[in-house]
Write an enzyme that holds these catalytic residues in place. Structure first.
Site, mmCIF file in Angstrom:
data_model
loop_
_atom_site.group_PDB
_atom_site.id
_atom_site.type_symbol
_atom_site.label_atom_id
_atom_site.label_comp_id
_atom_site.label_asym_id
_atom_site.label_seq_id
_atom_site.Cartn_x
_atom_site.Cartn_y
_atom_site.Cartn_z
ATOM 1 N N CYS A 58 5.332 -10.758 -1.733
ATOM 2 C CA CYS A 58 5.517 -9.541 -0.938
ATOM 3 C C CYS A 58 6.491 -9.849 0.189
ATOM 4 O O CYS A 58 6.567 -10.973 0.670
ATOM 5 C CB CYS A 58 4.194 -9.022 -0.400
ATOM 6 S SG CYS A 58 3.207 -10.263 0.407
ATOM 7 N N GLU A 103 3.240 0.134 6.264
ATOM 8 C CA GLU A 103 4.322 -0.044 5.302
ATOM 9 C C GLU A 103 4.324 1.022 4.215
ATOM 10 O O GLU A 103 3.272 1.459 3.750
ATOM 11 C CB GLU A 103 4.211 -1.423 4.646
ATOM 12 C CG GLU A 103 4.383 -2.543 5.652
ATOM 13 C CD GLU A 103 4.434 -3.916 5.028
ATOM 14 O OE1 GLU A 103 5.044 -4.796 5.651
ATOM 15 O OE2 GLU A 103 3.865 -4.121 3.933
#
EC number: 5.3.3.2
Length: 177
Positions: free
Chosen positions: A65, A112
């Protein structure tokens, strides 16, 4: 110079850039990528985040990620970061996007718009020790059960999207059958 993240609105429309740490302190919504690599036995590759990471250190998480750089497409960022973090180069397909927000233990805020990619790779990864201190292949049913039993051992964003990841894998298997 501090790494920059791409600020977005709730529709993932770019609205600016900001320093990565500033965004994580203020909770600014920004673009992210999450990569899930499966092997031919349909096991998911997890990484244990390095102890030196600025947040979520030592937690198990999805394969990779990160954040795309300003003016970098998400797919390109996903391929770049997968190579840099886990030493893997493979085809990646975007599956879905989702928004999550979490206040982390060190008072940083993850907010996010996360673009989720799937890929396939057989063989051992070659993790960058600055990014990942361990790795393992796991069955998705086992992972779902372990997340229920030990949520503190996993990254927040993995917990936030695992049910959708499992549903996507089921859809993929149905299409192939």
């Amino acid at each position: 110079m501090e790494d920059q993240v791409i600020l977005v609105d709730e529709n993932d429309t770019e609205i600016g850039v900001e320093g990565k740490m500033i965004a994580h302190r203020s909770g600014s919504l920004h673009r992210a990528i999450s990569i899930f690599i499966f092997d031919s036995a349909d096991r998911l590759l997890l990484q244990k985040r390095a102890a030196s990471k600025y947040h979520s250190a030592g937690l198990w998480s999805n394969t990779c990620c990160s954040h795309p750089r300003p003016r970098e497409e998400c797919a390109r960022a996903a391929r770049r970061r997968l190579r840099e973090e886990m030493g893997i180069a493979c085809e990646l397909d975007v599956k879905f996007g989702f928004v999550y927000r979490a206040v982390l233990t060190n008072h940083l805020i993850e907010n996010e718009f996360d673009h989720v990619f799937f890929g396939r790779h057989d063989g051992d990864p070659v993790p960058n020790p600055d990014e990942a201190e361990d790795w393992k292949w796991v069955d998705l049913a086992w992972l779902r059960a372990d997340l229920n039993e030990r949520p503190h051992a996993y990254s927040f964003w993995l917990e936030a999207c695992i049910d959708r990841v499992i549903a996507c894998r089921e859809e993929d298997r149905t299409r192939v059958a």
